[in-house]
Design a protein around this motif. Structure first.
Motif, mmCIF file in Angstrom:
data_model
loop_
_atom_site.group_PDB
_atom_site.id
_atom_site.type_symbol
_atom_site.label_atom_id
_atom_site.label_comp_id
_atom_site.label_asym_id
_atom_site.label_seq_id
_atom_site.Cartn_x
_atom_site.Cartn_y
_atom_site.Cartn_z
ATOM 1 N N VAL A 17 -2.456 4.545 9.497
ATOM 2 C CA VAL A 17 -2.305 3.087 9.428
ATOM 3 C C VAL A 17 -3.522 2.445 8.782
ATOM 4 O O VAL A 17 -4.630 2.985 8.828
ATOM 5 N N ARG A 18 -3.289 1.299 8.169
ATOM 6 C CA ARG A 18 -4.356 0.538 7.521
ATOM 7 C C ARG A 18 -4.429 -0.853 8.152
ATOM 8 O O ARG A 18 -3.398 -1.502 8.363
ATOM 9 N N VAL A 19 -5.628 -1.281 8.422
ATOM 10 C CA VAL A 19 -5.838 -2.606 8.990
ATOM 11 C C VAL A 19 -5.790 -3.640 7.865
ATOM 12 O O VAL A 19 -6.336 -3.415 6.775
ATOM 13 N N LYS A 20 -5.147 -4.766 8.102
ATOM 14 C CA LYS A 20 -5.081 -5.831 7.098
ATOM 15 C C LYS A 20 -6.483 -6.355 6.798
ATOM 16 O O LYS A 20 -7.358 -6.369 7.667
ATOM 17 N N VAL A 26 -2.081 -4.680 11.682
ATOM 18 C CA VAL A 26 -1.922 -3.462 10.902
ATOM 19 C C VAL A 26 -0.900 -3.700 9.801
ATOM 20 O O VAL A 26 0.135 -4.334 10.023
ATOM 21 N N ASP A 27 -1.174 -3.216 8.625
ATOM 22 C CA ASP A 27 -0.280 -3.376 7.486
ATOM 23 C C ASP A 27 0.876 -2.379 7.607
ATOM 24 O O ASP A 27 0.652 -1.163 7.579
ATOM 25 N N ASP A 121 2.064 2.533 19.082
ATOM 26 C CA ASP A 121 1.444 1.478 18.272
ATOM 27 C C ASP A 121 0.462 0.632 19.087
ATOM 28 O O ASP A 121 -0.649 0.363 18.643
ATOM 29 N N GLU A 222 -10.939 -1.446 12.207
ATOM 30 C CA GLU A 222 -10.951 0.011 12.215
ATOM 31 C C GLU A 222 -12.143 0.513 13.020
ATOM 32 O O GLU A 222 -13.172 -0.175 13.122
#
Length: 249
Positions: A17-20, A26-27, A121, A222
């Motif tokens: 996962v990638r943080v906005k 999360v994106d 999640d 993150e």
């Protein structure tokens, strides 16, 4: 006996996962989604009870956007008989989900409710316990074994000191741990059959449930990057660094 199983649509566990960039969450754009692994174990447990002749019907329920129908179809492919989607595009926090599930429980009157112990999640580990409280049902959490007999559910659960075995009267709420079972592989014929199984759609409004968030996310970030390690020439230097720099001894 009727069994209700709750399933959640989450980012697939294989996805990094990638943080906005703005830190609001999360994106999940163009990210593979799947059923929460703990919920998949819950569905498998319910289906096995039906195959053993203990249960007569397995109902899968999901709360979330319209895309959650795919998650419900997966549950139907595993062996659930019908699905119910409580459709909402709003943020659904654990208390809101528990209230929605409680409303469905009042409609369906199941003898057993099985949910995953947590979602991967948010890792809240709250929905099952809140549902048990709202429905005034006994609960057995973190089930690693489950036996239904004589109107009781006997559950073995892992605790710090070993295994704890509890028995609860039905109707009850059970939350599943990883060691309860290994979900079956979903075959193509099962997927095709699942498309013909009934799937009803409800809304929080039709159930009379307020799903307004009670909590606000301040920031998502993150984890800090791990610092690079170093090599030391001998044990004496290592001990000195642990004392003076790390201050762990």
């Amino acid at each position: 006996m009727k069994i209700l199983v709750a399933v959640k649509r989450v980012v697939d566990y294989n996805v990094k996962v990638r943080v906005k960039s703005d830190g609001t969450g999360v994106d999940i754009g163009n990210v593979k989604m799947s059923m929460n692994p703990f919920d998949e174990i819950a569905v498998e447990a319910a289906v096995r009870l039906k195959e053993a002749g203990i249960a007569t019907e397995v109902i899968a329920v999901s709360c979330g956007p319209a895309q959650a129908q795919e998650t419900l179809r997966t549950a139907l492919a595993i062996g659930a008989d019908r699905g119910i989607l409580v459709q909402s595009d709003d943020e659904l926090q654990p208390l809101a989900v528990a209230k929605l599930l409680h409303a469905v429980v009042k409609q369906e009157s199941p003898s057993l409710v099985i949910v995953g112990k947590q979602a991967i999640d948010d890792d809240s580990n709250q929905t099952g316990q809140m549902l048990a409280a709202l429905a005034d049902m006994p609960q057995a959490t973190f089930a690693s074994t489950l036996v239904i007999a004589d109107g009781e559910a006997t559950v073995a659960r892992e605790v710090d000191g070993g295994l704890e075995t509890v028995a609860v009267k039905l109707p009850a709420v059970i939350t599943t741990d990883l060691r309860l079972n290994e979900p079956r592989y979903v075959t193509l014929p099962s997927i095709m059959k699942a498309k013909k199984k009934p799937l009803d759609t409800l809304t929080p409004a039709t159930l009379g449930v307020d799903v307004a968030p009670r909590l606000a996310t301040v920031k998502v970030a993150e984890p800090a990057a791990r610092a690079a390690g170093i090599k030391v020439p001998d044990v004496a230097t290592l001990v000195a660094k642990l004392k003076q720099e790390a201050k762990v001894i």
